[in-house]
Design an enzyme around this catalytic site. Structure first.
Site: not given
Length: 279
Positions: A50, A83, A105, A177, A206, A230
């Site tokens: 990311s 990402d 994004d 997320h 997410g 996560t």
């Protein structure tokens, strides 16, 4: 094995009505663990880096080159993906480094600006044979900037894909997320409507907040690429804590990072089997 094109992994998954796992790399141990898990499961996988992770490392190149090397050494198809990039410059750098796909994004932008920016990014990437993912309808929980109640409108999604030429679309269907509990409530009927509305693979962001059974349902309803970060970070941290609790005097970081890497590999293999329908 050569680096896998993301579109080949996604197309194969869609053709088999299976989900492809896309897992975020924060440091080298994550990349190694994700690939080890994919090899154990005998499944393709996508390594994701990311914009936040590039910022953490001070630059994209160090963690990107390490991930690309791990991907190329794998015995299963592995793609490397950028990402949640909001920076066009970072997208261009990822393309030059050899990423096989990027996610631009522009969800924070007004719709018309999102379309224009995404169309420009897509043209640049396609000229270099790089697959492009975009986002429409903010996915909740990203740095507090996205509203969890937002949902992607199928008609707008159809128009957005046609206007931008993107290869995949991340949509808002109920997940958020950075969830630490796996109790997100997905709108499966909306997923199916979105699948019917657009001709490109759908991406579920997410997904750490989505339980196994609902991951399987989401794939069956129309999701192809499933992003998980996560959940693996929790697995990694839990293993580190367990080791340090048992041996608080340890100073060699390899002693506790190794077991954490192994724990993530096991969970990646399990999740890839879930996304393949539980096989």
């Amino acid at each position: 094995m050569p680096l896998a094109p993301t579109h080949e992994i996604a197309d194969d998954a869609a053709g088999r009505v299976a989900g492809v796992g896309a897992f975020n790399v924060v440091q080298l141990e994550h990349a190694q663990a994700i690939v080890a898990g994919a090899e154990a499961a005998g499944r393709p996988v996508i390594l994701q880096i990311s914009e936040n992770t590039a910022r953490y490392h001070g630059a994209l190149e160090p963690i990107a080159l390490a991930s690309l090397a791990v991907a190329r050494a794998a015995s299963v198809p592995v793609a490397v993906h950028l990402d949640h990039a909001e920076s066009a410059g970072l997208v261009r750098e990822a393309v030059e480094l050899g990423f096989t796909s990027v996610m631009f994004d522009g969800a924070k932008l007004p719709y018309a600006e999102n379309v224009a920016a995404t169309r420009e990014i897509t043209a640049h990437c396609h000229s270099r044979k790089v697959w492009v993912e975009a986002e429409l309808g903010e996915v909740g929980g990203k740095d507090g900037a996205h509203a969890p109640g937002v949902r992607t409108d199928p008609d707008e999604a159809r128009d957005f894909v046609a206007a931008t030429g993107v290869d995949a679309l991340a949509v808002a269907v109920g997940s958020s997320h950075a969830m630490h509990t796996r109790d997100a409530v997905l709108d499966f009927e909306l997923i199916t409507r979105l699948r019917d509305a657009v001709s490109v693979p759908l991406v579920l962001h997410g997904s750490s907040g989505v339980g196994d059974a609902d991951l399987i349902r989401a794939v069956a309803a129309g999701m192809t690429k499933v992003n998980i970060s996560t959940h693996l970070n929790k697995t990694f941290t839990r293993a580190v804590r367990t080791y340090l609790d048992a041996d608080p005097g340890v100073s060699d970081t390899r002693k506790y990072l190794g077991p954490a890497r192994d724990a993530v590999a096991v969970e990646v293999a399990r999740l890839l089997r879930v996304l393949a329908g539980g096989s």
